[in-house]
Write an enzyme that holds these catalytic residues in place. Structure first.
Site, PDB file in Angstrom:
ATOM      1  N   ASP A   1       0.876  -1.178   0.000  1.00 30.29           N
ATOM      2  CA  ASP A   1       0.000   0.000   0.000  1.00 30.29           C
ATOM      3  C   ASP A   1       0.908   1.220   0.000  1.00 30.29           C
ATOM      4  OD1 ASP A   1      -2.114   1.670   0.007  1.00 30.29           O
ATOM      5  OD2 ASP A   1      -2.831   1.158   2.019  1.00 30.29           O
ATOM      6  N   ALA A   2       1.267   1.639  -1.207  1.00 25.39           N
ATOM      7  CA  ALA A   2       2.357   2.605  -1.400  1.00 25.39           C
ATOM      8  C   ALA A   2       1.883   3.882  -2.071  1.00 25.39           C
ATOM      9  CB  ALA A   2       3.453   1.952  -2.239  1.00 25.39           C
ATOM     10  N   LYS A   3       0.669   3.858  -2.665  1.00 28.32           N
ATOM     11  CA  LYS A   3       0.094   5.031  -3.321  1.00 28.32           C
ATOM     12  C   LYS A   3       1.104   5.686  -4.263  1.00 28.32           C
ATOM     13  CE  LYS A   3      -3.710   5.031  -0.474  1.00 28.32           C
ATOM     14  NZ  LYS A   3      -3.456   3.932   0.481  1.00 28.32           N
ATOM     15  N   ARG A   4       1.808   4.875  -5.065  1.00 26.21           N
ATOM     16  CA  ARG A   4       2.794   5.433  -5.978  1.00 26.21           C
ATOM     17  C   ARG A   4       2.134   5.958  -7.252  1.00 26.21           C
ATOM     18  NH1 ARG A   4       5.308   4.551  -1.587  1.00 26.21           N
ATOM     19  NH2 ARG A   4       7.476   3.873  -1.578  1.00 26.21           N
TER      20      ARG A   4
END
Lengths: 276, 276
Positions: free
Chosen positions: B91-94
């Site tokens: 869950d990195a929202k890149r």
């Protein structure tokens, strides 16, 4: 770093160049690739060579994360190596619910000594605020980006929802600029605006006259330094223009640092003429 | 992991629970805090305890980055510890220009063995595509998030630009679902939809009937498992419901793993009733 300190650096150096350290092991000179600390050694040489000609370094976190633990270590060592005279940007495009953004702010402002982090605005206010709560630190929020995909959402028009009248329906990125500008000040908030969108710069300056803009897309992506400088400079300069590949990969040979310095110096020379 | 494998896991376990490893050194039990590998030891105990009751683990990268190099190492070790029967989400929202998103995809799919990465859509197609180009790997793109800030941009209405007629002007998040769905398939693309937005779920299912949804916001953020299961389940289940704090911090004492197991089992028990 405060806004005043940044402006002083720009005036002293007559440069608003930001050098982007998008360092990729497969693209650095062959003689360095087998070095056990290849990335850090490359960055160190680039920093030493370009220091007098730029006011900022931008570390693109993706390139370091792609190398795993070793890459993260090279990033930490690189940011520690950059002197405090230079504005240190983590180009990380982070942003999550408030609780999580607080952790990202700790990562870049406490665990590492960055001055600024780039932040994606999609999730709204609580995703941006934690980056604005550190003295002398900055959020640099995506406005209008330099890539083709900017047309997918950033350049879509919104229905007016607040009774404000504009000549045409606002683009999403314009709403982002107007809304996010209310959450911070020109002393802790900048915006990313791509150099490949020169026709939008005058409009952008009418919305956010005072904020610094971080402008990528000059060089490899085709944006013109002249164009953006003429259209977007304000009384404090108000610009950090980033060049990454054009500087750091100016030569693929042993003279890479000398050639990077030469390109950075060329940018500085051109910038000096726009600052007069 | 393929869609078919994920659906099989859900059917076998009668669970669509994703356990969120938002591990924070200050919140784990006191007796572990001084352990040299505190984060990894905590995660290992949580994983061992919850494995039979969930089908997925979600590692929130922010919590690991906030601890610097040691945190990144704990993340790498944790993802290696999770067995391949479980769907592993970064869950990195890149999300960045294509060239850079390619590096992020390498980071999570090559340098580490994640099955999926959460991606922010603001920068458009080239920022998402690199995550869709790996066999058996997934992009999980932000649709409508669970936080208050969702109202700032995600819930703003767009002017119709493609001649399509809707009963009311589309929300930005709806345009994101419709547009991004064209870039991938239900076999390599999911969307994040927050559990705190139950009134939107029926509408969301009319736009993307087949895609899996990753649903955070149950538990600590207040969303109802019953509500979202009734409104958003499809024939393949199509849901991964995440609980983080409610599971991993179920107890702050030495029995933390037993209590985490108990909560995960409760979710599984409730989920079983909705799957029938």
């Amino acid at each position: 770093m405060t806004r005043q300190q940044l402006v002083e650096q720009i005036q002293q150096k007559q440069s608003y160049l930001c050098v982007g350290l998008d360092t990729d092991l497969t693209k650095i000179p062959k003689h360095l690739q087998s070095h056990p600390d290849a990335i850090y050694e490359f960055n160190k040489a680039i920093i030493d060579a370009t220091l007098p000609h730029c006011v900022s370094y931008k570390i693109n976190t993706a390139f370091y994360e792609a190398m795993g633990l070793k890459g993260w270590e090279a990033m930490e060592r690189t940011v520690n190596y950059i002197p405090d005279t230079h504005f240190k940007i983590a180009d990380a495009k982070r942003g999550d619910i408030g609780n999580t953004s607080t952790q990202y702010a700790r990562a870049f402002f406490e665990a590492m000594n960055f001055d600024a982090v780039t932040v994606a605005p999609y999730m709204g206010e609580d995703s941006v605020r934690p980056f604005l709560e550190y003295e002398g630190k900055w959020a640099i929020v995506l406005g209008l980006t330099s890539n083709k995909g900017a047309s997918d959402f950033e350049l879509k028009q919104l229905v007016s929802s607040n009774g404000e009248e504009h000549l045409r329906a606002e683009f999403l990125y314009e709403r982002v600029l107007r809304t996010v500008a209310k959450w911070g000040t020109p002393d802790n908030l900048m915006f990313v605006v791509g150099a490949t969108q020169p026709e939008e710069f005058i409009n952008i300056r009418s919305i956010i006259p005072d904020h610094f803009l971080l402008v990528p897309g000059v060089g490899a992506q085709g944006g013109s330094l002249k164009d953006i400088s003429e259209k977007a400079m304000n009384n404090d300069c108000g610009l950090l223009v980033n060049a990454s590949r054009a500087v750091i990969y100016a030569s693929g040979k042993e003279d890479f640092a000398t050639e990077a310095k030469a390109i950075a110096e060329q940018y500085q020379f051109e910038m000096k003429s726009y600052l007069c």
